[in-house]
Motif scaffolding. Structure first.
Motif, PDB file in Angstrom:
ATOM      1  N   ILE A 183      16.022 -26.280 -62.358  1.00 21.60           N
ATOM      2  CA  ILE A 183      15.267 -27.281 -61.605  1.00 21.60           C
ATOM      3  C   ILE A 183      16.177 -28.429 -61.178  1.00 21.60           C
ATOM      4  O   ILE A 183      16.109 -28.919 -60.045  1.00 21.60           O
ATOM      5  CB  ILE A 183      14.083 -27.791 -62.443  1.00 21.60           C
ATOM      6  N   THR A 230      16.901 -29.375 -57.386  1.00 17.32           N
ATOM      7  CA  THR A 230      16.492 -30.702 -56.909  1.00 17.32           C
ATOM      8  C   THR A 230      17.617 -31.365 -56.124  1.00 17.32           C
ATOM      9  O   THR A 230      17.397 -31.913 -55.036  1.00 17.32           O
ATOM     10  CB  THR A 230      16.076 -31.581 -58.092  1.00 17.32           C
ATOM     11  N   ASP A 231      18.837 -31.310 -56.665  1.00 18.90           N
ATOM     12  CA  ASP A 231      19.967 -31.895 -55.950  1.00 18.90           C
ATOM     13  C   ASP A 231      20.217 -31.172 -54.633  1.00 18.90           C
ATOM     14  O   ASP A 231      20.516 -31.809 -53.608  1.00 18.90           O
ATOM     15  CB  ASP A 231      21.218 -31.842 -56.819  1.00 18.90           C
ATOM     16  N   TYR A 236      17.988 -29.558 -52.833  1.00 22.78           N
ATOM     17  CA  TYR A 236      16.890 -29.825 -51.900  1.00 22.78           C
ATOM     18  C   TYR A 236      17.002 -31.227 -51.302  1.00 22.78           C
ATOM     19  O   TYR A 236      16.639 -31.441 -50.141  1.00 22.78           O
ATOM     20  CB  TYR A 236      15.556 -29.657 -52.633  1.00 22.78           C
ATOM     21  N   ARG A 237      17.508 -32.159 -52.095  1.00 26.30           N
ATOM     22  CA  ARG A 237      17.683 -33.505 -51.563  1.00 26.30           C
ATOM     23  C   ARG A 237      18.773 -33.546 -50.502  1.00 26.30           C
ATOM     24  O   ARG A 237      18.685 -34.311 -49.546  1.00 26.30           O
ATOM     25  CB  ARG A 237      18.038 -34.463 -52.697  1.00 26.30           C
ATOM     26  N   HIS A 293       7.865 -26.738 -58.231  1.00 31.51           N
ATOM     27  CA  HIS A 293       8.736 -27.769 -57.658  1.00 31.51           C
ATOM     28  C   HIS A 293       8.373 -27.997 -56.188  1.00 31.51           C
ATOM     29  O   HIS A 293       7.971 -27.080 -55.469  1.00 31.51           O
ATOM     30  CB  HIS A 293      10.190 -27.331 -57.783  1.00 31.51           C
TER      31      HIS A 293
END
Length: 1451
Positions: free
Chosen positions: A565, A569-570, A572-573, A610
């Motif tokens: 995750i 997350t990194d 996707y950012r 997510h």
């Protein structure tokens, strides 16, 4: 060995500690004791043996030094898995060790507190030993510690874990155990321990605290046998004496100095030291200090040695550098020790330094050892040192790693199960060898069927390997060699192999958290790796029986899910589109699956829920439609599709300014999963409405067109279910797809509804069963209506509620089981009490189950209490089929006679437990389920949403019954046109370049994520408090050390200043004496040069001449124990070696060995009559008694050793009195590569020296030795060379450079016999040298000896000699005497030289021709040339006369 005292020993009193003990005889073989300890006591062989010796009586240590010693000793034992051996009594150093172990056990957990402390004591000195005598064994034996009444005896220390009590029949005599302890320690140190892929000989170290004369003997014996010793300075007596003189040159360690030290440190017992004792102590201390490589002084506050454990391990490393390991082999040995001890700090500070350049390939064997023994810090260290997993991980390496799985590991048992199944399948009697396809089979069970096999089974008989070039390495592991794991393989692997993935799986299946984390940090496809690890761990946790291990696995699985995750997350950012590609990218390394599929298989709800994953699923759900299109607009356009050509609906391509045509808009709209779902929902509602209308209104004997339409509709549903069942884009097979299809709850409901409908249809078509058919079809309608819940799962509100209902259904089943117990028990009791012999089954069921169940809801039978009994409502005889049988009544059948009070009590209890207890339990279970689901409502809905989206993403666009057109098209395309199936699953196969760029980007963000995690850990409040506390402790310790250092530095500087002043005074004294001697001044003008007190502080006075470095006196020739005998030399300190120095105490023993196999030797006795026959300083017959050092003195018929006293008279094991001549050839060549170029290291050429290993010896030495009288080549050299090569070798020696001629410091030397040698250097500068090739052809052919080459880095020098891999200054020329060929020690050589001549002894030394050479040999030597055929003893003919002395052979 029989004994009457053995078993468990329990120390009574506080704590009641229990240990093991045994009473043994003093002559018990060490092998038996070691077998007892390892097999019966269950002790693991140690990685290190720590022998602690010192004062046997209580002594006082500084509190700080005591704490440092205790902590360090226990730390080294606990971290390395060492055994601590002491004297076992509750006094002195043994008590210190016991208290150290006690303090550690009190401050650590039970798992860590396993320190083996073995006490070896004398049985006759143990107080209260009678309590230990038990012929059948004490289990346990009670032992009381009583120091007040022990007297001269001693009690056992209660903090030791094991005791070996040595008995020789004496009482009260200490020291009986020392010989057995010495033998046992030596035996253990000779054992080889194999653990974790590392095979090492168990090292031993001696730790010394305080101590007296016995301790000095122990240290001397340890140093003599090559055992490193650690002396703790500040502990007192012997330890301080040695510590204070350890840094002095040996020449400065004099009798006077030792006398002064003893007077200070042994002030209580100093008067017991006699003059001879002082001489002996001085000699022993000199020998101890001379072996500086084996001596380590632990000083409090010394830089780099703040802890005793570091000092102990540094001592072992320092000793190993000077023993049997040279060059790279030495560094490998030290690294193996560090890995076995699990001391990565020592490896960093002592091994991975600038002194040695490590090649990554050199670390591969120890890397495997660190992996197997679960030492993650070492794995991390090796990766930092440049080990590439791509080079390390080969096919054989993986097989080796899986072969060494721990037997307790669940994955190991699953592998064994697979191997047994294969053996049963092949009907073989032998279990097949583990291969990687067996591992793949187990992994596929854990990862799920969506993954392809990670290690396919080889199609050919040869085993595929990685073609990775790795140098050959030698490391024995469990009886085999690891070098085979790193051979260059001719074959190549035809499948993708990710070494990081392979090691990660290997670590994860063993639940090794730290190791897996280090390897995961090296992975490139990190998201897929983390999700796969989570899946594997969750599956293993389901089968693991140990609860703690299960919890650890689940916690680690959750940790890897969080890692995935975090990385996503990194990603996707940074870039949403590339992050979504990571979800659907086909990962070749993980069985051609995707990250999203792995997350679904692992049920990773947190990952699937997510925001990035849900945005991707939403994007898939809307297809080519714009995500922000409203649902009401989609429904409107679906009902009135011409509205598509207006701006009511927008498409994603149009948002990117890409226009779409009319047909493209129509296709894009109706192929969107959301539109397909809505159309199927509308179709299904229409089907249910039509079905209900037929059942209630239009169900005729002859089916109407509406009913036929229902049948057609159902047929389309059956076809769609069949398509879902047979749809297999991954090639899993029909059976596997069927099992996956059946696992889905909604598919089961579909099958049930269809089967019930078909059963009802069958009955409906038969006229006689028309009504039952309608009933069955009505039941099918109920099931079809339940199928509506699957449609509602798309709703964010209703979806979680449906999940709650499903979970509650499980609770209801558990509740019904409990309820059935009460219902049946109450129903049977009630029926038996009220009614007699009811034979009607249907009324039995009603009375037992139905009425009891209705009672819960308040329908209580009116007759149960006998008040409302009415005979008209029942049948007295049970003959009326519509009435129940009457209860037990009296004769007139009007009044019941059953006990009403009992039935009322049973009814109350029944209602109490069912209505109050069980129903409230059910409500509580429902409430718990609701709360549990409600907390994760959003996650559960998002996770379940994927299944619906994936189903409609791959579903044909037309709804039933029009879906049959799509099925027909699919059938034509696949059946007739043979077109491959279109993959509608959420997978995307990327190009190699694109995939490589994507993975590099993911790896970069993974590094960013790890750095962020480290920063968060540092910023954590608890961690910050921990770090601050640690820094404060370190600062306080440094302040204490600085104070100690400052004091020590001041003392050092004052001592250095005193030395410099003293040297200046001596130099000025010499200058003035020299000037005065040349007449420049008179004696009256000489000023005083310091007080006599200052001069007395130095041990060596110059006595009016400049201080010169004295020539080194012999050392080996003064070893106390003479080799090959039990004779002890008289101790001779260095200052008493020269004959010129007066030594009144000198009284050496005499020893002369008799050599029965030697033809020429001097007399055995030292009688003057026999000695006067010997002619010294000249040729004495065949024996050359001339010394290279000129004339030597002869006293009482015995020659005196020109180098001084040795402590032994006679000739010892030498053949002759006076000089015994020897020859040592030094044959060298350049070390070359395969192409012939010289190997260089640090710009220096690598040199190889020829060495030999002789029979019954593990030592490599120069190929030379003693020259027998009349010989020109040593006998040992002749053993190795062919006879025909002797003349050529003599020519080589003549062409060589003489590097030494003179005295040889040999342990066999005595006062009256010594060895003198000539060392000749023969260097081959080119690889094409003919003589070198001849020499290569005869190396190592003798069965009793072998040859080898030792490499060294040096330039060839006539005065330097390389042996055994080390380069040290060789023997220097000590005289200018050159010997002619006439100096042969025999009249005639054994063979004629190749030049056709032999040298005879005569005044002119004239050569004679070959024909005139004669033999003068013992009778055992043959005189004919035809009876022998070769040089070697093994190649001689069977004629006994062929064998000469020492197995030599004559041709």
């Amino acid at each position: 060995m029989p004994t009457d005292a053995f078993g468990d020993i329990r120390f009574t009193g506080l704590g009641q500690k229990t240990g093991k003990y045994v009473r043994v005889s003093s002559d018990t073989p060490p092998r038996v004791i070691y077998h007892l300890m390892t097999q019966h006591w269950g002790l693991d062989p140690p990685n290190l043996l720590i022998s602690v010796t010192g004062g046997a009586k209580n002594f006082v240590m500084k509190p700080r030094l005591k704490n440092i010693f205790r902590q360090g000793l226990v730390k080294v034992a606990q971290t390395t898995g060492a055994w601590i051996i002491t004297g076992g009594s509750h006094a002195g150093v043994m008590k210190q060790v016991g208290e150290a172990v006690r303090d550690f056990l009190l401050s650590c957990s039970h798992k860590e507190g396993e320190i083996v402390t073995i006490g070896i004591a004398t049985w006759g000195t143990v107080y209260n030993r009678e309590s230990l005598v038990c012929p059948m064994g004490g289990f346990p034996a009670e032992y009381m510690l009583d120091e007040e009444n022990q007297g001269s005896l001693s009690c056992l220390d209660s903090n030791h874990s094991h005791f070996i009590l040595v008995d020789d029949g004496t009482h009260g005599r200490y020291g009986v155990e020392i010989p057995l302890r010495t033998r046992l320690e030596k035996f253990i140190s000779e054992q080889t321990k194999v653990k974790g892929g590392v095979a090492i000989k168990i090292p031993i170290v001696c730790v010394v605290l305080e101590g007296g004369p016995g301790t000095l003997d122990t240290i001397y014996n340890a140093i003599t046998h090559g055992t490193p010793c650690v002396i703790v300075e500040g502990s007192g007596r012997v330890a301080d004496v040695i510590a204070q003189v350890a840094n002095l040159p040996v020449a400065q360690i004099t009798i006077a100095l030792i006398q002064r030290k003893l007077s200070v440190l042994f002030h209580d017992t100093y008067e017991l030291f006699t003059e001879s004792k002082l001489v002996e102590w001085t000699k022993k201390i000199q020998d101890i200090v001379r072996s500086r490589q084996l001596l380590t002084i632990f000083r409090e506050g010394k830089y780099g040695q703040q802890d005793v454990d570091v000092a102990i391990l540094q001592a072992l490393f320092k000793a190993s550098r000077n023993q049997d390991h040279f060059g790279r082999e030495n560094w490998d040995h030290q690294l193996k020790l560090a890995v076995a001890w699990n001391r990565v700090d020592i490896a960093r500070s002592e091994i991975f330094t600038d002194d040695h350049d490590w090649k990554p390939s050199d670390l591969h064997p120890v890397m495997a050892a660190a992996l197997i023994s679960n030492k993650p810090e070492f794995v991390k260290l090796f990766l930092e040192q440049g080990v590439r997993l791509k080079d390390f991980v080969t096919w054989d390496t993986l097989v080796y790693l899986y072969d060494n799985l721990a037997p307790s590991c669940l994955f190991h048992s699953k592998l064994q199960k697979v191997l047994l199944e294969e053996r049963e399948h092949t009907a073989g009697s032998k279990t097949p060898r583990l291969q990687m396809h067996h591992v793949s089979q187990v992994l596929r069970e854990l990862l799920g069927c969506s993954t392809q096999p990670l290690y396919p089974k080889p199609k050919h008989t040869e085993r595929p390997r990685l073609s990775i070039p790795v140098p050959h390495l030698k490391l024995n592991v469990q009886g085999s060699s690891l070098r085979s794991l790193y051979k260059r393989s001719p074959g190549r692997v035809t499948f993708t192999m990710d070494p990081v993935r392979d090691l990660l799986i290997w670590a994860v299946v063993q639940n090794r958290r730290e190791l897996a984390e280090i390897i995961w940090a090296q992975s490139q496809d990190c998201m897929a790796a983390a999700l796969a690890c989570s899946k594997i761990l969750k599956e293993l946790a389901k089968e693991e029986e140990d609860t703690d291990t299960t919890d650890d696995m689940l916690a680690l699985a959750e940790e890897y899910e969080h890692k995935a995750i975090g990385v996503f997350t990194d990603c996707y950012r940074k870039d949403e589109e590339r992050a979504q590609k990571l979800l659907t990218r086909v990962s070749e390394a993980w069985g051609k699956t995707t990250c999203l599929q792995l997350a679904l298989e692992a049920k990773s709800m947190n990952f699937v829920s997510h925001g990035g994953v849900q945005a991707f699923l939403t994007k898939v759900w809307w297809g080519k439609l714009s995500v922000d299109s409203g649902l009401w607009r989609v429904i409107t356009c679906m009902l009135f599709f011409p509205l598509l050509y207006t701006n009511l609906i927008t498409f994603s391509r149009e948002k990117r300014l890409q226009p779409m045509g009319c047909l493209a808009r129509l296709r894009a709209f109706f192929t969107a999963p959301v539109v397909i779902f809505l159309m199927n929902t509308l179709s299904y509602f229409t089907f249910l409405l039509l079905f209900a209308y037929v059942l209630m209104v239009d169900f005729q004997p002859t089916p109407s067109w509406r009913e036929y339409l229902i049948y057609f509709w159902l047929f389309s549903l059956v076809c769609e279910e069949t398509r879902q069942l047979l749809y297999d884009p991954d090639g899993l097979g029909v059976v596997k797809m069927a099992s996956l299809y059946i696992k889905d709850f909604w598919n089961k409901l579909d099958i049930c509804a269809i089967l019930v409908f078909i059963a009802g249809l069958t009955c409906r078509l038969i006229p006689s069963t028309l009504y039952p058919g309608r009933i069955i079809l009505s039941l099918a309608f109920i099931i079809f209506c339940l199928r509506l819940m699957h449609i509602f799962t798309v709703s964010r509100t209703l979806g979680p509620k449906i999940i709650i209902v499903k979970r509650m259904m499980k609770d209801v089943f558990f509740f019904l089981f409990l309820l059935a117990v009460w219902v049946v028990s109450f129903g049977v009791a009630k029926q038996a009490i009220l009614i007699h012999n009811e034979e009607r089954v249907e009324w039995l069921f009603r009375g037992v189950v139905y009425h009891s169940y209705l009672t819960i809801f308040g329908q209580i039978p009116s007759y149960i209490d006998g008040v409302n009994f009415n005979i008209d409502q029942c049948s007295p005889n049970g003959t009326d089929p519509y009435k129940p049988k009457c209860p037990e009544t009296n004769g007139d059948n009007k009044t019941p006679i059953f006990p009403e009070w009992l039935t009322v009590i049973l009814l109350c209890l029944y209602l109490l437990f069912t209505n109050i207890l069980l129903l409230n339990l059910l409500i509580a279970m429902f409430n718990y389920t609701f709360q549990q689901v409600q907390e994760h409502t959003d996650q559960i809905w998002k996770f379940q949403r994927h299944d619906l989206i994936q189903e409609y993403h791959g579903r044909p666009p037309a709804p039933p019954p029009l879906i049959l057109l799509s099925h027909l098209q699919l059938l034509l395309r696949r059946g007739l046109l043979r077109q491959p199936a279109t993959h509608h699953k959420l997978k995307e196969k990327l190009e190699k370049n694109e995939e490589a760029a994507l993975l590099s980007w993911e790896m970069y963000l993974k590094e960013s994520y790890l750095q962020h995690q480290q920063c968060q850990e540092k910023q954590n409040t608890e961690q910050m408090i921990r770090d601050i506390a640690q820094r404060v402790d370190v600062l306080a310790e440094l302040l204490d050390l600085d104070r100690v250092k400052r004091t020590g530095v001041v003392e050092q500087r004052l001592g250095s200043l005193e030395d410099q002043v003293h040297q200046s005074a001596q130099a000025l004294r010499w200058m003035m004496q020299a000037l005065r001697g040349n007449g420049f001044s008179s004696a009256e003008d000489v000023p005083p040069m310091g007080s006599s007190k200052a001069l007395d502080t130095k041990e060596i006075a110059l006595e009016g001449r400049p201080q010169e470095s004295q020539p080194p006196c012999h050392v080996l020739a003064r070893n106390l124990l003479y080799p090959g005998s039990h004779t002890l030399r008289f101790p001779v300190p260095d200052e008493k070696v020269p004959w010129e120095v007066d030594f009144p105490l000198y009284d050496p023993p005499a020893y002369s060995a008799e050599h029965k196999d030697m033809a020429v030797q001097d007399p055995f006795s030292l009688s003057l009559e026999s000695l006067l026959k010997i002619n010294y300083n000249t040729m004495d017959g065949l024996i050359d008694r001339q010394s290279f050092h000129g004339l030597y003195a002869v006293q009482d018929g015995l020659p005196l050793n020109p180098m001084g006293r040795t402590g032994l008279r006679g000739r010892g094991r030498l053949h002759c009195f006076g000089p015994n001549h020897a020859l040592h050839p030094v044959v060298t060549r350049w070390r070359r590569n395969l192409d012939g170029s010289i190997i260089r290291k640090s710009l220096k050429k690598m040199l190889e020296v020829l060495v030999a290993q002789y029979p019954l010896s593990d030592v490599w030495a120069l190929p030379g030795g003693s020259l027998e009288p009349g010989e020109t080549l040593p006998l040992k050299l002749k053993w190795i060379l062919r006879r025909e090569f002797w003349p050529q070798f003599q020519n080589l020696l003549k062409q060589g450079t003489e590097v030494h001629r003179g005295y040889l410091d040999d342990p066999r030397n005595t006062d009256n016999a010594w060895v003198e040698t000539v060392a000749i250097s023969v260097h081959f500068d080119t690889s094409n040298d003919v003589e070198m090739k001849r020499l290569n052809s005869v190396r190592g052919r003798h069965p009793r000896g072998s040859l080898g080459t030792a490499a060294t880095s040096a330039e060839p020098h006539p005065h330097r000699l390389g042996t055994g891999g080390a380069v040290e200054p060789g023997w220097q020329h000590t005289c200018d005497i050159c010997l002619s060929p006439c100096s042969s020690s025999r009249a005639v050589t054994r063979s004629c030289a190749s030049a056709g001549r032999c040298w005879t002894r005569g005044s002119p030394c004239t050569p004679t021709t070959r024909s005139s050479c004669t033999r003068s040999q013992p009778s055992s030597v043959p005189t004919t040339e035809a009876s022998c055929t070769g040089l070697l003893a093994g190649s001689c003919s069977s004629t006994p006369a062929c064998l000469g002395e020492h197995g030599s052979c004559w041709s």
